[in-house]
Design a protein around this motif. Structure first.
Motif, PDB file in Angstrom:
ATOM      1  N   LEU A  31      43.143  22.425 -55.314  1.00 18.81           N
ATOM      2  CA  LEU A  31      43.133  23.220 -54.081  1.00 18.81           C
ATOM      3  C   LEU A  31      44.443  23.999 -54.026  1.00 18.81           C
ATOM      4  N   SER A  33      46.948  26.726 -51.991  1.00 21.20           N
ATOM      5  CA  SER A  33      47.163  27.338 -50.678  1.00 21.20           C
ATOM      6  C   SER A  33      48.134  28.503 -50.780  1.00 21.20           C
ATOM      7  N   SER A  73      39.631  25.682 -55.619  1.00 10.01           N
ATOM      8  CA  SER A  73      39.316  26.246 -54.308  1.00 10.01           C
ATOM      9  C   SER A  73      40.609  26.719 -53.658  1.00 10.01           C
ATOM     10  N   THR A  75      42.791  28.106 -49.988  1.00  9.91           N
ATOM     11  CA  THR A  75      42.889  28.003 -48.527  1.00  9.91           C
ATOM     12  C   THR A  75      44.192  28.656 -48.049  1.00  9.91           C
ATOM     13  N   ASP A  77      45.343  27.099 -45.243  1.00 10.49           N
ATOM     14  CA  ASP A  77      45.658  26.030 -44.292  1.00 10.49           C
ATOM     15  C   ASP A  77      46.123  24.777 -45.037  1.00 10.49           C
ATOM     16  N   GLU A  80      44.435  21.249 -45.066  1.00  9.76           N
ATOM     17  CA  GLU A  80      43.355  20.816 -45.968  1.00  9.76           C
ATOM     18  C   GLU A  80      43.857  19.977 -47.145  1.00  9.76           C
TER      19      GLU A  80
END
Ligand code: CAA
Ligand code: NDP
Length: 287
Positions: A31, A33, A73, A75, A77, A80
């Protein structure tokens, strides 16, 4: 001890995008960011292009590229990141920005075993560790640019990093990412930049004084010492803003004139001539 499977990368610039790419290629759930949607899309684009280059060069199959993309993925935020097992912070080389990221992660990440790593080039890890309530789980995992190409990672435990954090971080780098590790004491610049930054600054001072042209300085080191690129081209690759920030944090730590950024570097950063990433530094990349 939980296996490291879910990785978080904070910042998707030059380095964060490379760290996210190699982690996804190693089979991890990643993930990423960024501070805003525009930077997030630019990071995604950087990773997509780099994976496409791998396919073009025959280093990666189209199936492996697609599988790596599926594992990534994005983001804006940091909230998360709650379930991440290991997070690598790769935002700009600025102590205040980094400590804010570490303080936020401390509030958000639920696992008490999670590793908080920084890709900082020079900021002492202790300063980042003390922004959290868990300095024993904070460590420097310092990658080299371009991340998909260069084998080295510096591991930098602080005085408070636990043995278990160091061992798990080493296992992640050597076992999962298949990179080589050297270990450094927690001093600004660690091992490689303590040697590299005075060399880059010397080349800038040499050019600034009219001693030789940028091309002659670079050709001297490429053709005379078999370096893959000369010091000014390398400064353009690293980013002049990042080089300046690294020099400043090393100067703050040691007060040695050899780490002090020369005026030419400062003026070029003021002018937004940050190197390859902005299209112009010591060389012009706009063509
Ligand atoms: C500041 C810090 O804290 C720490 C640091 O990172 S300091 C900076 C350390 N980095 C260096 O010193 C970089 C020195 N330069 C080099 O290693 C090389 O010049 C280079 C890899 C950047 C480019 O190599 P080159 O031979 O001039 O160019 P090129 O032929 O395009 O690339 C060689 C290979 O690297 C790959 N490559 C180049 N740039 C890449 C990138 N950004 N991402 C992924 N792969 C890349 C190419 O695809 C090519 O792969 P193949 O061999 O499979 O074809
Ligand atoms: N460049 C290099 O060769 C190397 C750099 N490093 C280190 O890696 C780190 C990153 O450097 P690099 O990738 O070159 O820098 P870049 O400027 O390319 O990228 C930094 C990224 O962080 C983003 N960012 C800033 N604040 C936040 C935030 N609060 N949350 C999420 N993202 C944020 C920036 O977004 P925005 O642009 O929108 O501000 C930008 O995309 C630095 O610590 C640097 O010292 C380590 C090894 C090599």
């Amino acid at each position: 001890m939980t296996e490291i499977r879910r990785v978080g990368v904070v910042g998707a610039g030059l380095m964060g995008s490379g760290i996210a790419e190699v982690s996804a290629r190693a089979g991890l759930d990643v993930l990423v960011s960024e501070a805003n949607a525009g930077a997030m899309e630019a990071g995604r684009e950087r990773i997509t292009k780099s994976l496409a280059r791998g396919v073009r060069n025959g280093k990666l199959s189209a199936e492996d590229r697609d599988a790596a993309m599926e594992r990534l993925s994005f983001t804006t935020d940091l909230g998360e990141f709650a379930d991440r097992d290991l997070i690598v912070e790769a935002v700009a080389e600025n102590e205040q920005v980094k400590t804010e990221v570490f303080a936020t992660l401390d509030k958000v990440v639920t696992s008490r075993e999670a590793i908080f790593a920084s890709n900082t080039s020079s900021i002492p890890i202790m300063k980042l560790g003390m922004a959290t309530g868990r300095p024993d789980q904070v460590i420097g995992i310092h990658f080299f640019n371009p991340v998909p190409v260069l084998k080295l990672v510096e591991l930098v435990p602080s005085l408070l990093t636990s043995e278990q954090t160091s061992l798990r971080a080493r296992g992640f780098v050597t076992g999962t990412l298949r990179k080589e590790v050297i270990t450094s004491t927690d001093r600004a610049g660690f091992v490689v930049n303590a040697l590299l930054i005075p060399y880059l600054l010397s080349a800038i001072r040499m050019m600034e004084s009219g001693f030789a042209s940028a091309a002659d300085i670079d050709n001297g080191m490429v053709l005379g010492c078999a370096h893959p690129m000369g010091p000014l081209q390398l400064t353009d690759l690293i980013g002049l803003d990042t080089t300046k920030a690294i020099a400043e944090s090393m100067y703050e730590e040691f007060k040695e004139p050899l780490y002090s950024p020369p005026p030419l570097l400062l003026r070029m950063v003021d002018a937004g001539l940050l190197g390859k990433k902005t299209g112009r530094g010591f060389y012009d990349y706009s063509a």
